[in-house]
Scaffold this motif. Structure first.
Motif, short mmCIF file in Angstrom:
data_model
loop_
_atom_site.label_atom_id
_atom_site.label_comp_id
_atom_site.label_asym_id
_atom_site.label_seq_id
_atom_site.Cartn_x
_atom_site.Cartn_y
_atom_site.Cartn_z
N ARG A 163 32.99 36.28 45.17
CA ARG A 163 33.33 37.11 44.12
C ARG A 163 34.08 36.54 43.08
NH1 ARG A 163 29.67 40.39 41.69
NH2 ARG A 163 30.73 41.96 40.47
N CYS A 164 35.20 35.83 43.47
CA CYS A 164 36.25 35.10 42.67
C CYS A 164 35.59 33.85 42.17
CB CYS A 164 37.61 34.92 43.28
SG CYS A 164 38.63 36.26 43.91
N VAL A 165 34.61 33.46 43.12
CA VAL A 165 33.80 32.09 42.49
C VAL A 165 32.96 32.53 41.47
CG1 VAL A 165 32.38 30.18 43.22
CG2 VAL A 165 34.54 30.57 44.61
N LEU A 175 42.73 27.21 49.89
CA LEU A 175 41.55 26.58 50.50
C LEU A 175 40.09 27.23 50.75
CD1 LEU A 175 44.10 25.99 53.99
CD2 LEU A 175 42.99 24.04 52.34
N LYS A 176 40.22 28.61 50.73
CA LYS A 176 38.87 28.98 50.61
C LYS A 176 38.14 28.88 49.33
CE LYS A 176 39.52 32.16 54.60
NZ LYS A 176 39.56 33.88 55.04
N VAL A 177 38.86 28.94 48.13
CA VAL A 177 38.21 29.01 46.95
C VAL A 177 37.70 27.53 46.62
CG1 VAL A 177 38.86 29.05 44.38
CG2 VAL A 177 39.31 30.96 45.79
N LYS A 178 38.45 26.82 47.21
CA LYS A 178 38.14 25.18 47.02
C LYS A 178 37.04 24.91 47.62
CE LYS A 178 40.13 20.49 47.93
NZ LYS A 178 38.68 20.07 48.81
N LYS A 201 48.73 21.76 39.69
CA LYS A 201 48.21 20.97 40.82
C LYS A 201 46.57 21.25 40.58
CE LYS A 201 47.21 21.47 45.78
NZ LYS A 201 47.74 22.48 47.22
N LEU A 202 45.93 20.11 40.82
CA LEU A 202 44.56 20.12 40.72
C LEU A 202 44.01 20.35 42.34
CD1 LEU A 202 41.89 19.46 39.31
CD2 LEU A 202 42.13 17.27 39.66
N VAL A 203 43.39 21.41 42.32
CA VAL A 203 42.71 21.77 43.63
C VAL A 203 41.25 21.34 44.05
CG1 VAL A 203 42.18 23.86 45.07
CG2 VAL A 203 43.96 24.05 43.72
N THR A 204 40.40 21.22 42.74
CA THR A 204 39.15 20.58 42.91
C THR A 204 38.81 20.72 41.61
OG1 THR A 204 36.95 20.61 43.94
CG2 THR A 204 37.96 22.78 43.11
N GLY A 205 37.56 19.68 41.18
CA GLY A 205 37.03 19.48 39.91
C GLY A 205 37.80 18.75 38.94
N GLY A 206 38.20 19.19 37.77
CA GLY A 206 39.10 18.39 36.93
C GLY A 206 38.54 17.16 36.15
N LYS A 207 37.23 17.04 36.04
CA LYS A 207 36.70 15.78 35.40
C LYS A 207 35.17 16.42 34.88
CE LYS A 207 34.86 14.11 39.80
NZ LYS A 207 34.79 13.09 40.80
N LYS A 208 34.76 15.37 33.98
CA LYS A 208 33.54 15.56 33.48
C LYS A 208 32.50 14.89 34.79
CE LYS A 208 34.20 12.95 29.77
NZ LYS A 208 33.93 12.38 28.59
N ILE A 209 31.43 15.44 34.59
CA ILE A 209 30.39 15.18 35.19
C ILE A 209 29.60 13.91 34.56
CG2 ILE A 209 28.08 15.43 36.68
CD1 ILE A 209 30.63 16.72 38.16
N ASP A 210 29.44 14.51 33.39
CA ASP A 210 28.84 13.58 32.37
C ASP A 210 29.10 13.90 31.12
OD1 ASP A 210 26.99 15.38 31.65
OD2 ASP A 210 25.37 14.62 32.95
N THR A 254 42.77 29.34 36.93
CA THR A 254 43.83 29.15 37.19
C THR A 254 44.48 30.02 38.26
OG1 THR A 254 45.08 30.25 35.66
CG2 THR A 254 44.53 27.98 34.87
N VAL A 255 45.23 29.61 39.16
CA VAL A 255 45.84 30.43 40.20
C VAL A 255 47.33 30.08 40.38
CG1 VAL A 255 45.66 30.86 42.75
CG2 VAL A 255 43.74 30.10 41.60
N ASN A 256 48.00 31.08 40.07
CA ASN A 256 49.33 31.23 40.51
C ASN A 256 49.75 32.34 41.50
OD1 ASN A 256 49.90 29.18 38.48
ND2 ASN A 256 50.12 30.38 36.88
N SER A 257 50.97 32.21 42.00
CA SER A 257 51.45 33.11 43.12
C SER A 257 52.48 34.20 42.42
CB SER A 257 52.07 32.29 44.30
OG SER A 257 53.40 31.69 43.88
N PHE A 258 52.76 35.35 43.26
CA PHE A 258 53.68 36.11 42.62
C PHE A 258 54.41 36.67 43.91
CE2 PHE A 258 49.90 38.90 43.23
CZ PHE A 258 50.46 39.84 43.81
N GLU A 259 55.42 37.13 43.70
CA GLU A 259 56.28 37.92 45.04
C GLU A 259 56.33 39.47 44.91
OE1 GLU A 259 60.83 37.96 46.79
OE2 GLU A 259 60.25 36.97 44.94
N LYS A 260 56.59 40.09 43.79
CA LYS A 260 56.52 41.51 43.59
C LYS A 260 55.21 41.82 42.52
CE LYS A 260 61.38 41.95 44.29
NZ LYS A 260 62.64 42.36 43.70
N LEU A 261 54.71 42.81 42.88
CA LEU A 261 53.43 43.49 42.02
C LEU A 261 53.96 43.61 40.78
CD1 LEU A 261 50.54 44.13 42.25
CD2 LEU A 261 51.12 46.43 42.74
N GLU A 262 55.09 44.01 40.20
CA GLU A 262 55.52 44.10 38.86
C GLU A 262 55.22 42.90 38.06
OE1 GLU A 262 56.22 46.65 35.78
OE2 GLU A 262 56.09 47.31 37.81
#
Length: 474
Positions: A269-271, A300-303, A346-355, A384-392
């Motif tokens: 669903r995220c992808v 790992l799973k999203v990649k 950090k580049l997890v995947t992609g990041g470039k032109k195919i053409d 983009t994916v960033n982490s958090f510690e507290k929900l607020e």
């Protein structure tokens, strides 16, 4: 092939033409007429003159006309999906999805045409109000100028044309310069219905000519616009006392709460939310905030899921990712991604032109808020994916944006879910889904620079009608 303007129920040649090319191949598709101010004037005049004929239609008749259009769309489904795939480079399976949504949108409009209600008012609730019967009705506002974008050239047009017809208004439509063939195909279908001639008109061309003429003309009573915040804000400043509905930009965000199971369904669903139609969706998932305990597993799973997407021609039914609407967008996105990596992402995947036309679906992690891929609207296949510690903290990050269209949260905690509905400053909050979710009868719109007013047929009808109060002294 030279196309024509559609004014007062007739096809009209243009004075000048520009070539339209397929984004994925560079193939010349058609020559598109560039409307002059005089053409726009003629279209507005036709719409104004058709108001009387529209006003004579009953709610049942307006609903029937929209049903006629629904049936024509169903009959021409394959042809229309191919038009979207060609001129918008929308993968064919996504193009079919748009046509199906368009059919549903006009179907909803046909039903809402019969449900435009007023209300009775108990004026005797205050001293001096006794002895009166009082009620309200909604009346069409008049000529509506509709300006639409390239990314959903059938369905976002439907969200303006459907409620306009349902509520008895007349329309002058300026479609996106990148995708005019879809609008002209719609005109061919509308021409086969019982809609009064002149009630629907199409003028293709430059926004600086057509758009400005619509916004400035005194006979245009309302403007409904979907596009960039910069253009929308300028439009609103010019519109004066016209009714204005603006659907603008976004960089929609998703929170993944502590304790959530990262199932295949959630990851897919995220992808989907990030990369459907190459990320060129107003509510495309652009920012994901994952609890720190889930960050590594999520990446790992999203990649893995992202790298399984098929890149190719939009005319291939298996394609997931195809060309962006223009080469300039590929260059812009490449620059933004490179700068974010230079700034520490950090580049997890992609990041470039195919053409020169296609950019690989890209996942970036640990991205600074100052980077364009976070604080601006990418409108491309980047998340983009960033982490958090507290929900607020996650709530604060979601709200730390100039936009506020939709946001989502995956959580198993009902308190956290309800807290999100209160804390997130957006037009729509999705619990246990991505913010890319939309069905066409829900109220749709945002806050801040994401817009002004609401779409969704019932809600658009309210924007396109005037409330009149009637009081009868007994």
């Amino acid at each position: 092939m030279e196309k024509q303007l559609y004014i007062n129920g007739e096809w009209k040649n243009g004075v000048e033409y520009v070539d339209l090319f397929a984004p994925h191949s560079g193939e010349k598709l058609a020559q598109i007429p560039q409307a002059t101010k005089e053409d726009v004037e003629s279209a507005i005049s036709a719409a104004k003159n058709a108001q009387q004929s529209m006003g004579e239609l009953t709610a049942y008749q307006r609903g029937t006309i929209l049903e006629q259009l629904v049936n024509l769309l169903i009959e021409n489904r394959d042809k229309l999906a191919e038009i979207v795939a060609l001129e918008a480079s929308k993968p064919l399976k996504v193009a079919y999805g748009e046509i199906d949504r368009t059919i549903a949108t006009y179907k909803i409009a046909s039903e809402e045409a019969k449900r435009i209600y007023g209300e009775t008012l108990p004026l005797d609730a205050v001293p001096g109000g006794e002895g009166r019967v009082t009620y309200t009705v909604r009346e069409p506002i008049g000529v509506i100028g509709a300006i639409t974008p390239f990314n959903f050239p059938f369905n976002l047009v439907a969200h303006k044309v459907g409620p306009a017809i349902a509520s008895g208004n007349t329309i002058v439509l300026k479609p996106a310069s990148q995708t005019p063939l879809s609008a002209l195909a719609l005109a061919e279908l509308i021409d086969q219905t019982d809609l009064p001639k002149g009630a629907f008109n199409i003028v293709t061309g430059k926004g600086s000519i057509v758009g400005d003429a619509l916004v400035n003309h005194p006979d245009v009573k309302a403007i409904t616009f979907t596009g960039s915040p910069e253009v929308g804000i300028a439009l609103k400043n010019k519109a004066g006392l016209k009714r204005v509905t603006l659907e603008l930009g976004s960089n929609s965000a998703l929170i993944i709460d502590q304790g959530v199971q990262l199932t295949d369904e959630l990851i897919n669903r995220c992808v989907w939310g990030s990369f459907v139609y190459n990320g060129q969706v107003c509510i495309s998932l652009q920012r994901i905030y994952v609890h720190e305990s889930l960050m590594d597993e999520f990446l790992l799973k999203v990649k893995d899921a992202t790298e399984q997407l098929k890149i190719g021609s939009p005319l291939d039914s298996n394609t997931d990712i195809s060309a962006l609407i223009s080469k300039k967008d590929v260059e812009r996105i490449e620059q933004w991604v490179r700068q974010s990596i230079k700034d520490g992402a950090k580049l997890v995947t992609g990041g470039k032109k195919i053409d020169e036309r296609i950019f690989a679906p890209t996942v970036l992690a640990n991205v600074k808020n100052s980077c364009e891929v976070v604080c601006h609207e990418v409108f491309g296949p980047v998340v983009t994916v960033n982490s958090f510690e507290k929900l607020e903290e996650a709530f604060e990050e979601v709200n730390n944006s100039r936009y506020g269209l939709q946001a989502g949260i995956f959580t198993d905690n009902i308190r956290h879910a309800l807290l999100a509905t209160k804390k997130l400053h957006v037009g729509g909050v999705l619990i246990n889904d991505v913010p890319t979710f939309r069905v066409d009868l829900m109220p749709y719109g945002g806050v801040k620079e994401s817009g002004y007013g609401r779409e969704g047929i019932k809600y658009a009808i309210q924007e396109m009608t005037e409330l009149k109060m009637i009081s009868i002294k007994m």
